[in-house]
Design a protein around this motif. Structure first.
Motif, PDB file in Angstrom:
ATOM      1  N   SER A 235       0.863  -1.187   0.000  1.00 30.78           N
ATOM      2  CA  SER A 235       0.000   0.000   0.000  1.00 30.78           C
ATOM      3  C   SER A 235       0.894   1.229   0.000  1.00 30.78           C
ATOM      4  CB  SER A 235      -0.886   0.015   1.246  1.00 30.78           C
ATOM      5  OG  SER A 235      -1.724  -1.109   1.253  1.00 30.78           O
ATOM      6  N   LEU A 236       0.711   2.084  -0.976  1.00 34.88           N
ATOM      7  CA  LEU A 236       1.559   3.264  -1.110  1.00 34.88           C
ATOM      8  C   LEU A 236       0.920   4.536  -0.570  1.00 34.88           C
ATOM      9  CD1 LEU A 236       3.057   2.634  -4.663  1.00 34.88           C
ATOM     10  CD2 LEU A 236       4.058   2.112  -2.431  1.00 34.88           C
ATOM     11  N   GLU A 237      -0.370   4.487  -0.280  1.00 31.07           N
ATOM     12  CA  GLU A 237      -1.055   5.680   0.217  1.00 31.07           C
ATOM     13  C   GLU A 237      -1.901   5.328   1.418  1.00 31.07           C
ATOM     14  OE1 GLU A 237      -3.309   7.712  -2.752  1.00 31.07           O
ATOM     15  OE2 GLU A 237      -1.660   7.708  -4.198  1.00 31.07           O
ATOM     16  N   GLY A 238      -1.899   6.231   2.371  1.00 28.96           N
ATOM     17  CA  GLY A 238      -2.764   6.089   3.531  1.00 28.96           C
ATOM     18  C   GLY A 238      -3.926   7.055   3.418  1.00 28.96           C
ATOM     19  N   GLU A 239      -4.755   7.077   4.441  1.00 27.38           N
ATOM     20  CA  GLU A 239      -5.911   7.967   4.415  1.00 27.38           C
ATOM     21  C   GLU A 239      -6.120   8.531   5.813  1.00 27.38           C
ATOM     22  OE1 GLU A 239     -10.703   7.616   3.862  1.00 27.38           O
ATOM     23  OE2 GLU A 239      -9.428   6.286   2.671  1.00 27.38           O
ATOM     24  N   LEU A 240      -6.228   9.852   5.870  1.00 30.98           N
ATOM     25  CA  LEU A 240      -6.545  10.513   7.137  1.00 30.98           C
ATOM     26  C   LEU A 240      -8.048  10.470   7.353  1.00 30.98           C
ATOM     27  CD1 LEU A 240      -4.282  13.692   6.914  1.00 30.98           C
ATOM     28  CD2 LEU A 240      -3.962  11.707   8.390  1.00 30.98           C
ATOM     29  N   HIS A 241      -8.434  10.228   8.556  1.00 28.13           N
ATOM     30  CA  HIS A 241      -9.854  10.273   8.908  1.00 28.13           C
ATOM     31  C   HIS A 241     -10.108  11.650   9.510  1.00 28.13           C
ATOM     32  CE1 HIS A 241     -10.292   6.053   8.076  1.00 28.13           C
ATOM     33  NE2 HIS A 241      -9.176   5.833   8.765  1.00 28.13           N
ATOM     34  N   ARG A 242     -10.747  12.482   8.765  1.00 25.39           N
ATOM     35  CA  ARG A 242     -10.961  13.866   9.199  1.00 25.39           C
ATOM     36  C   ARG A 242     -12.118  13.925  10.188  1.00 25.39           C
ATOM     37  NH1 ARG A 242      -7.325  16.544   6.527  1.00 25.39           N
ATOM     38  NH2 ARG A 242      -6.836  15.957   4.395  1.00 25.39           N
ATOM     39  N   LEU A 243     -11.759  14.336  11.352  1.00 28.02           N
ATOM     40  CA  LEU A 243     -12.767  14.504  12.395  1.00 28.02           C
ATOM     41  C   LEU A 243     -13.164  15.976  12.493  1.00 28.02           C
ATOM     42  CD1 LEU A 243     -11.178  12.272  15.155  1.00 28.02           C
ATOM     43  CD2 LEU A 243     -12.984  11.660  13.568  1.00 28.02           C
ATOM     44  N   HIS A 244     -14.410  16.213  12.707  1.00 27.70           N
ATOM     45  CA  HIS A 244     -14.881  17.594  12.863  1.00 27.70           C
ATOM     46  C   HIS A 244     -15.046  17.859  14.343  1.00 27.70           C
ATOM     47  CE1 HIS A 244     -15.427  17.999   8.561  1.00 27.70           C
ATOM     48  NE2 HIS A 244     -15.964  16.801   8.589  1.00 27.70           N
ATOM     49  N   TRP A 245     -14.054  18.553  14.889  1.00 29.64           N
ATOM     50  CA  TRP A 245     -14.062  18.813  16.321  1.00 29.64           C
ATOM     51  C   TRP A 245     -14.992  19.964  16.677  1.00 29.64           C
ATOM     52  CZ3 TRP A 245     -12.031  15.207  19.233  1.00 29.64           C
ATOM     53  CH2 TRP A 245     -11.094  14.346  18.678  1.00 29.64           C
ATOM     54  N   LYS A 246     -15.143  20.902  15.745  1.00 28.19           N
ATOM     55  CA  LYS A 246     -16.010  22.049  16.016  1.00 28.19           C
ATOM     56  C   LYS A 246     -17.189  21.993  15.071  1.00 28.19           C
ATOM     57  CE  LYS A 246     -12.340  25.043  17.569  1.00 28.19           C
ATOM     58  NZ  LYS A 246     -11.653  26.297  17.370  1.00 28.19           N
ATOM     59  N   GLU A 247     -18.325  22.293  15.574  1.00 26.14           N
ATOM     60  CA  GLU A 247     -19.545  22.298  14.760  1.00 26.14           C
ATOM     61  C   GLU A 247     -19.745  23.648  14.155  1.00 26.14           C
ATOM     62  OE1 GLU A 247     -22.214  19.742  14.910  1.00 26.14           O
ATOM     63  OE2 GLU A 247     -20.874  18.367  15.858  1.00 26.14           O
TER      64      GLU A 247
END
Length: 165
Positions: free
Chosen positions: A153-165
């Motif tokens: 696997s050559l690419e990873g993926e960030l899991h974007r969390l929304h901390w502020k609404e």
């Protein structure tokens, strides 16, 4: 498929870590006896985490047994006694890279017979050696880099969390 060979490894934690690296890159692990631990050692399994059951591993009685069962193997010997670095060779897809035991490395009589395929990791000053599992990772990933990291696997993926609404 890359092949990592440990000649008489002594420390189960190192072998477990190396097993985990082999699973991560799709390499086979070859262990040449005598081993400094039993193959089901808890430390070995702990270092390999939950990857040990995914590992393609073969154990040999001795170096001659390894040679007899792998007669066409192109074997690179990782040693501080080599004249060239691990980046100065071209690793074949099915190359075998051998590492010696933690306390003494690969026996001199084996190295003398294979001097042209000996490779070393450069180190500063009079440093004797690196940790075995670190050495395996350095050289194995160079071999994989040369092969274009095939099937990795050559690419990873960030899991974007929304901390502020």
């Amino acid at each position: 498929m890359l092949n990592i060979v440990l000649h008489e490894p002594e420390m189960p934690a190192n072998t477990g870590n190396i097993g985990r690296t082999c699973v991560a890159i799709g390499a086979r692990l070859h262990l040449i006896e005598p081993l400094g631990f039993i193959i089901n050692d808890k430390t070995l399994k702990r270092a390999g985490l939950d990857y040990w059951d995914k590992l393609d591993v073969t154990v040999y009685r001795d170096y001659q047994d390894f040679l007899d069962k792998n007669p066409n193997a192109k074997i690179y010997m990782a040693t501080t006694k080599a004249h060239k670095t691990y980046t100065q060779v071209k690793y074949e897809e099915d190359a075998y890279i051998m590492f010696g035991k933690e306390s003494a490395g690969i026996p001199e009589e084996i190295l003398v017979d294979n001097e042209d395929t000996c490779v070393r990791i450069p180190m500063f000053g009079d440093i004797r050696s690196l940790n075995l599992s670190n050495s395996v990772a350095i050289v194995a990933y160079e071999a994989m880099r040369q092969q274009g990291f095939t099937d990795l696997s050559l690419e990873g993926e960030l899991h974007r969390l929304h901390w502020k609404e």
